[in-house]
Design an enzyme around this catalytic site. Structure first.
Site, short mmCIF file in Angstrom:
data_model
loop_
_atom_site.label_atom_id
_atom_site.label_comp_id
_atom_site.label_asym_id
_atom_site.label_seq_id
_atom_site.Cartn_x
_atom_site.Cartn_y
_atom_site.Cartn_z
N ARG A 138 15.96 -0.69 -4.80
CA ARG A 138 16.04 0.04 -3.53
C ARG A 138 17.42 -0.06 -2.90
O ARG A 138 17.64 0.52 -1.83
CB ARG A 138 15.05 -0.58 -2.55
CG ARG A 138 13.74 0.16 -2.47
CD ARG A 138 12.86 -0.66 -1.54
NE ARG A 138 12.05 0.18 -0.72
CZ ARG A 138 10.79 0.49 -1.03
NH1 ARG A 138 10.24 0.05 -2.12
NH2 ARG A 138 10.10 1.25 -0.22
N ARG A 172 11.24 3.53 8.13
CA ARG A 172 11.26 3.46 6.65
C ARG A 172 12.10 4.60 6.08
O ARG A 172 12.85 4.42 5.11
CB ARG A 172 9.84 3.51 6.09
CG ARG A 172 9.07 2.20 6.28
CD ARG A 172 7.57 2.40 6.21
NE ARG A 172 7.07 2.80 4.91
CZ ARG A 172 5.85 3.31 4.70
NH1 ARG A 172 5.03 3.51 5.72
NH2 ARG A 172 5.46 3.63 3.49
N LYS A 187 5.18 7.72 -5.62
CA LYS A 187 5.50 6.73 -6.65
C LYS A 187 4.24 6.04 -7.17
O LYS A 187 4.03 5.92 -8.38
CB LYS A 187 6.48 5.67 -6.12
CG LYS A 187 7.80 6.24 -5.62
CD LYS A 187 8.77 5.16 -5.17
CE LYS A 187 8.38 4.40 -3.92
NZ LYS A 187 8.29 5.23 -2.69
N ARG A 236 -3.24 1.24 6.07
CA ARG A 236 -2.05 0.48 5.65
C ARG A 236 -1.14 0.26 6.87
O ARG A 236 -0.81 1.21 7.59
CB ARG A 236 -1.32 1.22 4.51
CG ARG A 236 -0.14 0.41 3.98
CD ARG A 236 0.40 0.95 2.70
NE ARG A 236 1.85 0.93 2.71
CZ ARG A 236 2.64 1.27 1.72
NH1 ARG A 236 2.10 1.66 0.59
NH2 ARG A 236 3.94 1.22 1.84
N ARG A 248 -2.43 8.94 5.15
CA ARG A 248 -2.85 7.75 4.42
C ARG A 248 -3.15 6.61 5.39
O ARG A 248 -4.10 5.85 5.20
CB ARG A 248 -1.78 7.31 3.41
CG ARG A 248 -2.33 6.21 2.49
CD ARG A 248 -1.29 5.72 1.51
NE ARG A 248 -0.12 5.23 2.20
CZ ARG A 248 1.01 4.91 1.61
NH1 ARG A 248 1.12 5.05 0.30
NH2 ARG A 248 2.04 4.47 2.29
P1 AP5 Z 1 1.93 7.35 -2.74
O1 AP5 Z 1 1.72 7.64 -4.17
O2 AP5 Z 1 1.27 6.16 -2.16
O3 AP5 Z 1 3.50 7.32 -2.42
P2 AP5 Z 1 4.54 6.14 -2.57
O4 AP5 Z 1 5.84 6.77 -2.94
O5 AP5 Z 1 3.99 5.06 -3.44
O6 AP5 Z 1 4.61 5.69 -1.04
P3 AP5 Z 1 4.73 4.24 -0.42
O7 AP5 Z 1 4.40 4.38 1.02
O8 AP5 Z 1 3.97 3.24 -1.21
O9 AP5 Z 1 6.27 4.00 -0.59
P4 AP5 Z 1 7.17 2.93 0.07
O10 AP5 Z 1 8.39 3.04 -0.74
O11 AP5 Z 1 7.33 3.08 1.53
O12 AP5 Z 1 6.32 1.59 -0.06
P5 AP5 Z 1 6.46 0.28 -0.93
O13 AP5 Z 1 5.09 -0.23 -1.10
O14 AP5 Z 1 7.31 0.49 -2.13
O15 AP5 Z 1 1.53 8.65 -1.91
C1 AP5 Z 1 1.55 8.66 -0.50
C2 AP5 Z 1 0.39 9.52 0.01
O16 AP5 Z 1 0.60 10.88 -0.39
C3 AP5 Z 1 -0.98 9.11 -0.57
O17 AP5 Z 1 -1.95 9.28 0.40
C4 AP5 Z 1 -1.19 10.09 -1.76
O18 AP5 Z 1 -2.51 10.33 -2.00
C5 AP5 Z 1 -0.45 11.33 -1.24
N1 AP5 Z 1 0.17 12.10 -2.35
C6 AP5 Z 1 0.86 11.59 -3.40
N2 AP5 Z 1 1.32 12.58 -4.20
C7 AP5 Z 1 0.89 13.74 -3.63
C8 AP5 Z 1 1.05 15.12 -3.98
N3 AP5 Z 1 1.73 15.51 -5.07
N4 AP5 Z 1 0.51 16.06 -3.17
C9 AP5 Z 1 -0.18 15.69 -2.03
N5 AP5 Z 1 -0.38 14.40 -1.65
C10 AP5 Z 1 0.17 13.44 -2.44
O19 AP5 Z 1 7.28 -0.68 0.06
C11 AP5 Z 1 6.74 -1.13 1.27
C12 AP5 Z 1 7.68 -2.09 1.93
O20 AP5 Z 1 7.86 -3.26 1.12
C13 AP5 Z 1 9.11 -1.60 2.19
O21 AP5 Z 1 9.22 -0.88 3.40
C14 AP5 Z 1 9.89 -2.91 2.21
O22 AP5 Z 1 9.73 -3.56 3.45
C15 AP5 Z 1 9.19 -3.74 1.15
N6 AP5 Z 1 9.79 -3.58 -0.18
C16 AP5 Z 1 9.17 -3.05 -1.28
N7 AP5 Z 1 9.99 -3.03 -2.33
C17 AP5 Z 1 11.16 -3.57 -1.90
C18 AP5 Z 1 12.42 -3.78 -2.52
N8 AP5 Z 1 12.65 -3.45 -3.80
N9 AP5 Z 1 13.40 -4.35 -1.78
C19 AP5 Z 1 13.21 -4.70 -0.48
N10 AP5 Z 1 12.05 -4.49 0.17
C20 AP5 Z 1 11.02 -3.93 -0.53
MG MG Z 2 3.58 3.00 -3.19
#
Ligand code: AP5
Ligand code: MG
Length: 190
Positions: free
Chosen positions: A90, A146, A14, A135, A129
């Site tokens: 979410r 997660r 994402k 992180r 990562r």
């Molecule tokens: P990356 O692009 O970082 O993936 P991502 O989908 O952004 O992963 P996140 O870990 O950020 O998602 P998340 O949903 O757990 O975290 P969020 O911050 O939203 O890519 C991941 C890795 O893969 C990187 O190293 C990248 O380089 C690699 N990669 C990417 N694409 C690739 C490809 N095509 N091929 C190979 N490698 C690739 O949420 C974190 C926490 O915040 C949640 O757990 C929750 O506690 C809270 N939170 C956030 N939003 C909410 C909400 N709306 N409601 C309630 N709690 C929330």
């Molecule tokens: Mg992210």
């Protein structure tokens, strides 16, 4: 003004694809995870609350998240801009409320890009990562939790957005460039 949701499991890409969209189309990026991590880094009251959930891989409560989102949408930085929502909604409740919140601001969700990736690949990406960036929630125990939370609470949104015709499935296991090209095609179609 276009409003795009980029949807999928932890590690599906994402954040990576949002950056491409910002470069190509100039979207305003709302990553709820980044907003919360910023609060944690600054040690705010909200950050302290968010940390107790994020460190366990749990979602922060809907009411809190919805308040944060409404405030963000009313900020000057967002006015008149196309938006990419990354990591929000979410839960079905967040999705229903997003519709209302956007409608009140003469906006709507125009498309939902679902990046689909198998769990084994997600775990591998997040572990890597974690090693590279440190992180805090990228450790095996929290990653597993997660993913569980994703399957139980967030994945049902696929049906929600399929039923209203907005969900566009994209194979998120391809290269970053190939996925970015496919997303660009979907966005140009709106
Ligand atoms: P990356 O692009 O970082 O993936 P991502 O989908 O952004 O992963 P996140 O870990 O950020 O998602 P998340 O949903 O757990 O975290 P969020 O911050 O939203 O890519 C991941 C890795 O893969 C990187 O190293 C990248 O380089 C690699 N990669 C990417 N694409 C690739 C490809 N095509 N091929 C190979 N490698 C690739 O949420 C974190 C926490 O915040 C949640 O757990 C929750 O506690 C809270 N939170 C956030 N939003 C909410 C909400 N709306 N409601 C309630 N709690 C929330
Ligand atoms: Mg992210």
């Amino acid at each position: 003004m276009k409003n795009i949701v980029i949807f999928g499991a932890p590690g599906c890409g994402k954040g990576t694809q949002s950056e491409r969209l910002i470069d190509k189309f100039g979207f305003y990026h709302i990553s709820t995870g980044e907003v919360l991590r910023d609060h944690i880094a600054r040690g705010t009251e909200l950050g302290k609350i968010a940390d107790t959930y994020i460190s366990k891989g749990q979602l922060i409560p809907d009411e809190l998240m919805l308040d944060i989102l409404s405030n963000l949408l009313d900020s000057e930085a967002v006015a008149g801009k196309s938006i990419i929502f990354d990591g929000f909604p979410r839960t079905v409740r967040q999705a229903e409320e997003l519709e209302r919140i956007l409608r009140e601001r003469d906006r709507q969700v125009d498309t939902v890009i679902g990046l689909e990736v198998a769990d084994e690949m997600l775990v591998e990406r997040l572990i890597n990562r974690g090693k590279e960036t440190g992180r805090a929630d990228d450790n095996l125990d929290t990653i597993k939790h997660r993913l569980e939370v994703y399957h139980n609470q967030t994945q049902p949104l696929q049906e929600f957005y399929t039923n209203n015709g907005l969900y566009k499935a994209i194979d998120g296991s391809k290269t970053v460039d190939a996925i970015a090209d496919q997303i660009a095609l979907e966005i140009e179609r709106i």
